[in-house]
Design a protein around this motif. Structure first.
Motif, PDB file in Angstrom:
ATOM      1  N   LEU A 237       0.818  -1.215   0.000  1.00 24.34           N
ATOM      2  CA  LEU A 237       0.000   0.000   0.000  1.00 24.34           C
ATOM      3  C   LEU A 237       0.849   1.262   0.000  1.00 24.34           C
ATOM      4  O   LEU A 237       0.658   2.148  -0.834  1.00 24.34           O
ATOM      5  N   THR A 238       1.788   1.363   0.909  1.00 21.76           N
ATOM      6  CA  THR A 238       2.539   2.606   1.087  1.00 21.76           C
ATOM      7  C   THR A 238       3.836   2.666   0.272  1.00 21.76           C
ATOM      8  O   THR A 238       4.360   3.747   0.025  1.00 21.76           O
ATOM      9  N   LEU A 273     -11.186   7.770  11.468  1.00 22.71           N
ATOM     10  CA  LEU A 273     -11.109   8.150  10.057  1.00 22.71           C
ATOM     11  C   LEU A 273     -11.624   7.024   9.173  1.00 22.71           C
ATOM     12  O   LEU A 273     -12.374   7.257   8.207  1.00 22.71           O
ATOM     13  N   ASN A 274     -11.246   5.803   9.489  1.00 26.57           N
ATOM     14  CA  ASN A 274     -11.740   4.637   8.751  1.00 26.57           C
ATOM     15  C   ASN A 274     -13.251   4.538   8.824  1.00 26.57           C
ATOM     16  O   ASN A 274     -13.931   4.290   7.820  1.00 26.57           O
ATOM     17  N   ASP A 275     -13.786   4.732  10.036  1.00 23.83           N
ATOM     18  CA  ASP A 275     -15.229   4.569  10.255  1.00 23.83           C
ATOM     19  C   ASP A 275     -16.053   5.672   9.609  1.00 23.83           C
ATOM     20  O   ASP A 275     -17.159   5.430   9.109  1.00 23.83           O
ATOM     21  N   THR A 276     -15.528   6.891   9.597  1.00 25.50           N
ATOM     22  CA  THR A 276     -16.317   8.029   9.123  1.00 25.50           C
ATOM     23  C   THR A 276     -16.126   8.316   7.631  1.00 25.50           C
ATOM     24  O   THR A 276     -17.068   8.743   6.952  1.00 25.50           O
ATOM     25  N   GLN A 277     -14.921   8.103   7.107  1.00 21.48           N
ATOM     26  CA  GLN A 277     -14.670   8.456   5.714  1.00 21.48           C
ATOM     27  C   GLN A 277     -14.335   7.258   4.828  1.00 21.48           C
ATOM     28  O   GLN A 277     -14.125   7.418   3.622  1.00 21.48           O
ATOM     29  N   GLY A 278     -14.302   6.088   5.412  1.00 20.57           N
ATOM     30  CA  GLY A 278     -14.101   4.878   4.616  1.00 20.57           C
ATOM     31  C   GLY A 278     -12.646   4.478   4.480  1.00 20.57           C
ATOM     32  O   GLY A 278     -11.730   5.277   4.678  1.00 20.57           O
ATOM     33  N   GLU A 284      -5.566   6.558   1.477  1.00 24.12           N
ATOM     34  CA  GLU A 284      -4.942   7.727   0.840  1.00 24.12           C
ATOM     35  C   GLU A 284      -4.138   8.540   1.858  1.00 24.12           C
ATOM     36  O   GLU A 284      -3.025   8.990   1.581  1.00 24.12           O
ATOM     37  N   VAL A 285      -4.733   8.726   3.036  1.00 22.87           N
ATOM     38  CA  VAL A 285      -4.053   9.481   4.091  1.00 22.87           C
ATOM     39  C   VAL A 285      -2.796   8.750   4.542  1.00 22.87           C
ATOM     40  O   VAL A 285      -1.737   9.363   4.745  1.00 22.87           O
ATOM     41  N   LEU A 286      -2.900   7.429   4.693  1.00 19.52           N
ATOM     42  CA  LEU A 286      -1.746   6.633   5.113  1.00 19.52           C
ATOM     43  C   LEU A 286      -0.607   6.755   4.102  1.00 19.52           C
ATOM     44  O   LEU A 286       0.562   6.929   4.479  1.00 19.52           O
ATOM     45  N   LYS A 287      -0.945   6.709   2.816  1.00 20.85           N
ATOM     46  CA  LYS A 287       0.077   6.857   1.778  1.00 20.85           C
ATOM     47  C   LYS A 287       0.684   8.263   1.785  1.00 20.85           C
ATOM     48  O   LYS A 287       1.879   8.427   1.524  1.00 20.85           O
ATOM     49  N   GLN A 288      -0.140   9.254   2.092  1.00 17.10           N
ATOM     50  CA  GLN A 288       0.359  10.635   2.150  1.00 17.10           C
ATOM     51  C   GLN A 288       1.363  10.800   3.281  1.00 17.10           C
ATOM     52  O   GLN A 288       2.418  11.414   3.107  1.00 17.10           O
ATOM     53  N   SER A 337      -1.858  17.321   5.646  1.00 15.79           N
ATOM     54  CA  SER A 337      -2.877  16.270   5.601  1.00 15.79           C
ATOM     55  C   SER A 337      -4.011  16.602   6.571  1.00 15.79           C
ATOM     56  O   SER A 337      -3.982  17.627   7.257  1.00 15.79           O
ATOM     57  N   ILE A 338      -4.996  15.737   6.606  1.00 18.58           N
ATOM     58  CA  ILE A 338      -6.163  15.963   7.475  1.00 18.58           C
ATOM     59  C   ILE A 338      -5.995  15.267   8.820  1.00 18.58           C
ATOM     60  O   ILE A 338      -6.933  15.235   9.619  1.00 18.58           O
ATOM     61  N   VAL A 339      -4.819  14.692   9.071  1.00 23.59           N
ATOM     62  CA  VAL A 339      -4.580  13.980  10.334  1.00 23.59           C
ATOM     63  C   VAL A 339      -3.356  14.563  11.035  1.00 23.59           C
ATOM     64  O   VAL A 339      -2.626  15.382  10.482  1.00 23.59           O
ATOM     65  N   THR A 340      -3.155  14.106  12.251  1.00 23.43           N
ATOM     66  CA  THR A 340      -1.925  14.402  12.994  1.00 23.43           C
ATOM     67  C   THR A 340      -1.297  13.081  13.406  1.00 23.43           C
ATOM     68  O   THR A 340      -1.922  12.021  13.305  1.00 23.43           O
ATOM     69  N   ILE A 341      -0.059  13.142  13.863  1.00 23.61           N
ATOM     70  CA  ILE A 341       0.622  11.922  14.294  1.00 23.61           C
ATOM     71  C   ILE A 341       1.273  12.147  15.648  1.00 23.61           C
ATOM     72  O   ILE A 341       1.682  13.256  15.993  1.00 23.61           O
TER      73      ILE A 341
END
Length: 393
Positions: A237-238, A273-278, A284-288, A337-341
């Protein structure tokens, strides 16, 4: 036009140049055949079968060329069938090159079979005496030359745009076309020194053609093997290195005494994120995030996917400050991105094994995760004790 007297000219060259060319061609084709057999035993691809069959046919008619170069006499039927073998091998080789990059569809398979029938059936009928008397051996040899030109044109138009080495392929076809042109016009060359020079030069065109084929096959095999190896050590995937390869490289660096630091990252609220946006959006976010880590570790270390939304990196460049690298990754993820880490990092100490180093970075990441997220924590024994004490309360 070809005559019966000139048929021997289509069989080979009664000269030392012809013998050398045929012998070298045999060797190159033998290497191609062995390579195809070995690769086919590991990777079942039809292209290697076609190359092997074509190689057997080529070795057959090159052996006939050697016989001719040694002043051997050949029956008319042998001369005609030798030209049929050359044309058949040419068809199979072009089909094999196509199959190195694309799979033959049903219609394309039928076209290939039709081309084969168009070549073989008239010669079989002539051998059995079923054709009119005016269709001579010379005319059949001329037909095989025209047939190869037709296959060459079709290959140039339909195969060249669909393969990965078009320049080499076109160069090979051009050399083959020069060879066919020389065979066709050979009788117009005067019987003098000029003809001898022409024979010397032109007799090596088939050898150059075989060399081009070998290079195409070799480069494609190397490319496929590299792809197979790459897929065995990376995450699908990544594109980051997988956990097994990452751990192996980390162990190797530590055994060499290189000062290694490990950065451990976990995407915050990834399950939500998985539950709300699929899953597609989460991937896509993980790859970003993975791409950002690759960018930041370029030339100073390498990155890997440890599992799920957990990504790791190792810094091996002594000039790079692991804290700055980790902070830069965190900042870019938050901005782009739309997330934080949540990030943790640790640097190798004496008498430490790879698992302990990764565990320390993981523990530092957990502190970041449980104390507000979207932050970087460096591993220290004091911080870990403090975190454990806070959880115990």
């Amino acid at each position: 036009m070809l005559t019966l007297l000139s048929l021997s000219g289509t069989l080979g060259f009664p000269s030392l140049a012809g013998a050398v060319s045929a012998a070298c061609g045999l060797y190159i084709i033998l290497m191609m055949a062995l390579m195809c057999v070995i690769i086919y035993s590991r990777q079942r691809k039809k292209a290697y079968i076609l190359f092997s069959v074509a190689a057997i046919i080529i070795m057959t008619y090159e052996a006939m060329n050697l016989y001719s170069a040694g002043e051997g006499k050949m029956q008319l039927q042998g001369i005609v069938w030798k030209n049929v073998l050359e044309a058949s091998a040419f068809v199979l080789i072009n089909a094999a090159v196509f199959q190195l990059y694309r799979k033959l569809k049903r219609m394309q398979t039928w076209i290939l079979l039709l081309l084969g029938a168009l070549l073989i059936l008239p010669v079989i009928a002539w051998t059995a005496g079923l054709l009119p008397a005016w269709i001579s051996a010379a005319k059949l040899v001329g037909f095989t030359l025209f047939y190869r030109v037709l296959v060459l044109i079709l290959s140039l138009v339909f195969i060249t745009p669909r393969i990965g080495q078009p320049k080499k392929y076109v160069a090979g076809l051009f050399m083959y076309l020069l060879w066919l042109g020389y065979l066709w016009l050979r009788n117009d060359i005067p019987e003098e020194a000029g003809r001898s020079n022409t024979v010397l030069y032109m007799s090596f065109l088939p050898l150059l053609y075989y060399t081009t084929l070998f290079l195409i096959l070799f480069e494609r095999i190397v490319e496929l093997l590299q792809r197979i190896y790459r897929s065995s050590i990376t995450d699908g995937l990544t594109g980051l290195y997988n956990r097994k390869y990452f751990s192996g490289r980390l162990r190797r660096y530590m055994e060499q005494g290189i000062r290694v630091s490990v950065i451990f990252c976990d995407i915050d609220n990834f399950k939500k994120l998985n539950d709300t946006q699929g899953h597609a959006r989460a991937d896509e976010v993980l790859k970003q995030v993975a791409q950002i880590m690759e960018d930041e570790l370029d030339e100073i270390g390498l990155t890997g996917r440890y599992g799920g939304e957990e990504l790791v990196a190792m810094v091996v460049d002594r000039r790079a400050k692991v804290g700055h690298v980790a902070e830069r990754i965190r900042e870019r993820v938050a901005e782009e991105s739309i997330v934080t880490i949540s990030v943790g990092h640790s640097t190798v100490k004496k008498e430490m094994n790879p698992d302990e180093l990764v565990k320390q970075a993981d523990q530092a990441m957990y502190i970041s995760k449980t104390t507000g997220k979207n932050k970087v924590t460096a591993y220290t024994a004091a911080e870990v004790k403090k975190s454990r004490a806070a959880r115990a309360q």
